[in-house]
Design a protein around this motif. Structure first.
Motif, PDB file in Angstrom:
ATOM      1  N   ARG A  17       0.727   6.788  -6.775  1.00  0.00           N
ATOM      2  CA  ARG A  17      -0.273   7.506  -6.795  1.00  0.00           C
ATOM      3  C   ARG A  17       0.028   9.370  -6.893  1.00  0.00           C
ATOM      4  NH1 ARG A  17      -5.090   3.521  -4.463  1.00  0.00           N
ATOM      5  NH2 ARG A  17      -4.759   2.035  -5.983  1.00  0.00           N
ATOM      6  N   GLU A  18       0.493   9.744  -6.042  1.00  0.00           N
ATOM      7  CA  GLU A  18       0.750  11.192  -5.437  1.00  0.00           C
ATOM      8  C   GLU A  18       2.152  11.885  -6.679  1.00  0.00           C
ATOM      9  OE1 GLU A  18       2.875  11.529  -1.726  1.00  0.00           O
ATOM     10  OE2 GLU A  18       1.653  10.360  -0.471  1.00  0.00           O
TER      11      GLU A  18
ATOM     12  N   ASP B  36       1.187  -1.503   0.365  1.00  0.00           N
ATOM     13  CA  ASP B  36      -0.077   0.172   0.609  1.00  0.00           C
ATOM     14  C   ASP B  36       0.917   1.569   0.077  1.00  0.00           C
ATOM     15  OD1 ASP B  36      -1.966  -1.111  -0.304  1.00  0.00           O
ATOM     16  OD2 ASP B  36      -2.951  -1.454   1.859  1.00  0.00           O
ATOM     17  N   GLU B  37       1.917   1.555   0.925  1.00  0.00           N
ATOM     18  CA  GLU B  37       2.925   2.689   0.366  1.00  0.00           C
ATOM     19  C   GLU B  37       3.155   3.032  -0.490  1.00  0.00           C
ATOM     20  OE1 GLU B  37       3.623  -0.239   3.193  1.00  0.00           O
ATOM     21  OE2 GLU B  37       2.575   0.326   4.096  1.00  0.00           O
TER      22      GLU B  37
ATOM     23  N   PHE C 212       9.778  10.346  -6.453  1.00  0.00           N
ATOM     24  CA  PHE C 212       8.555   8.942  -6.137  1.00  0.00           C
ATOM     25  C   PHE C 212      10.342   8.578  -5.224  1.00  0.00           C
ATOM     26  CE2 PHE C 212       8.675   3.701  -6.941  1.00  0.00           C
ATOM     27  CZ  PHE C 212       7.171   4.182  -6.111  1.00  0.00           C
ATOM     28  N   ALA C 213      11.708   8.162  -4.929  1.00  0.00           N
ATOM     29  CA  ALA C 213      11.957   8.186  -3.666  1.00  0.00           C
ATOM     30  C   ALA C 213      11.676   8.903  -2.540  1.00  0.00           C
ATOM     31  CB  ALA C 213      13.620   8.354  -3.794  1.00  0.00           C
ATOM     32  N   ASP C 214      10.856  10.125  -2.735  1.00  0.00           N
ATOM     33  CA  ASP C 214      10.574  11.034  -2.279  1.00  0.00           C
ATOM     34  C   ASP C 214       9.832  11.365  -1.572  1.00  0.00           C
ATOM     35  OD1 ASP C 214      13.034  12.405  -2.262  1.00  0.00           O
ATOM     36  OD2 ASP C 214      12.438  14.223  -3.311  1.00  0.00           O
TER      37      ASP C 214
ATOM     38  N   LEU D 175      13.323  11.078 -16.303  1.00  0.00           N
ATOM     39  CA  LEU D 175      14.011   9.873 -15.036  1.00  0.00           C
ATOM     40  C   LEU D 175      14.586   9.628 -13.828  1.00  0.00           C
ATOM     41  CD1 LEU D 175      12.820   7.108 -15.170  1.00  0.00           C
ATOM     42  CD2 LEU D 175      15.103   7.023 -16.954  1.00  0.00           C
ATOM     43  N   HIS D 176      15.597  11.555 -13.804  1.00  0.00           N
ATOM     44  CA  HIS D 176      16.462  11.439 -13.007  1.00  0.00           C
ATOM     45  C   HIS D 176      15.177  11.760 -11.508  1.00  0.00           C
ATOM     46  CE1 HIS D 176      19.063  12.898  -9.792  1.00  0.00           C
ATOM     47  NE2 HIS D 176      18.933  14.105 -10.284  1.00  0.00           N
ATOM     48  N   ARG D 177      14.147  13.176 -11.834  1.00  0.00           N
ATOM     49  CA  ARG D 177      13.701  13.999 -11.158  1.00  0.00           C
ATOM     50  C   ARG D 177      12.780  13.256 -10.505  1.00  0.00           C
ATOM     51  NH1 ARG D 177      13.665  19.198 -14.544  1.00  0.00           N
ATOM     52  NH2 ARG D 177      16.038  20.022 -14.259  1.00  0.00           N
ATOM     53  N   ALA D 178      11.616  11.737 -11.619  1.00  0.00           N
ATOM     54  CA  ALA D 178      10.379  11.369 -11.041  1.00  0.00           C
ATOM     55  C   ALA D 178      10.964  10.377 -10.138  1.00  0.00           C
ATOM     56  CB  ALA D 178      10.282  10.768 -12.134  1.00  0.00           C
ATOM     57  N   ARG D 179      11.991  10.375 -10.756  1.00  0.00           N
ATOM     58  CA  ARG D 179      12.912   8.795 -10.007  1.00  0.00           C
ATOM     59  C   ARG D 179      13.010   9.239  -8.610  1.00  0.00           C
ATOM     60  NH1 ARG D 179      16.668   6.308 -13.819  1.00  0.00           N
ATOM     61  NH2 ARG D 179      15.568   4.082 -14.460  1.00  0.00           N
ATOM     62  N   ARG D 180      13.780  10.810  -8.281  1.00  0.00           N
ATOM     63  CA  ARG D 180      13.619  10.991  -7.319  1.00  0.00           C
ATOM     64  C   ARG D 180      12.648  11.504  -6.130  1.00  0.00           C
ATOM     65  NH1 ARG D 180      16.069  16.059  -8.189  1.00  0.00           N
ATOM     66  NH2 ARG D 180      14.177  16.944  -8.076  1.00  0.00           N
TER      67      ARG D 180
END
Length: 173
Positions: free
Chosen positions: A117-118, A110-111, A162-164, A155-160
């Motif tokens: 989704r955010e 879920d997390e 998502f990690a945040d 891609l770098h920004r999207a991954r960052r």
């Protein structure tokens, strides 16, 4: 209703075509409207008919131009009906195949689902293209129509992001 014959073939092609169009457009449109289910289909038939007439202007019989155009319109309608039938059959076949397709949903915590989704839709789509579809950077440049450098940055920004989002404490924790 018969109209005046177009200008003799001795004139220039544009003048002859314009005369042909003016003389027979209404008749052909009426013909197509009476036989097509939708007005836009009738318009397509008439457009196709005059396209053929323009391309083959040298073979349009001067004394039988109207009849020749009706023959072309008839063929254009037949082609349209065949294409509609093929499209309908293809859609039915695809519906049948998709009804039997098995969609495998990954068991995602879920997390992770909530963090994903955010993200903005552009980030989610980019990450999906990489993770689910397996697109490389070179393939992403084509799919997204941008440079390789822009793809790497996005891609770098999207991954960052998502990690945040994954690091943020959830309300249920």
């Amino acid at each position: 209703m018969a109209r005046a014959a177009p200008a003799p073939s001795g004139g220039d092609a544009r003048t002859r075509f314009e005369a042909l169009y003016r003389a027979h457009y209404q008749d052909l449109l009426g013909y197509a409207l009476r036989r097509c289910d939708r007005p836009e289909d009738a318009a397509d038939v008439v457009a196709e008919t005059f396209l053929v007439a323009w391309r083959r202007l040298d073979v349009v019989p001067v004394d039988q131009a109207r009849a020749w155009l009706f023959g072309v319109a008839r063929n254009a309608m037949a082609n349209q009906h065949r294409a509609d039938r093929r499209r309908t059959n293809l859609a039915a076949r695809l519906r049948s195949e998709l009804a039997q397709a098995e969609v495998v949903r990954a068991d995602v915590p879920d997390e992770v689902r909530d963090a994903f989704r955010e993200l903005p839709e552009a980030d989610r789509e980019l990450l999906r293209l990489v993770a689910w579809e397996g697109l490389s950077t070179d393939e992403l440049t084509v799919a997204l129509d941008c440079s390789a450098n822009a793809v790497r940055i996005r891609l770098h920004r999207a991954r960052r992001r998502f990690a945040d989002a994954l690091r943020r404490p959830s309300l249920t924790a």
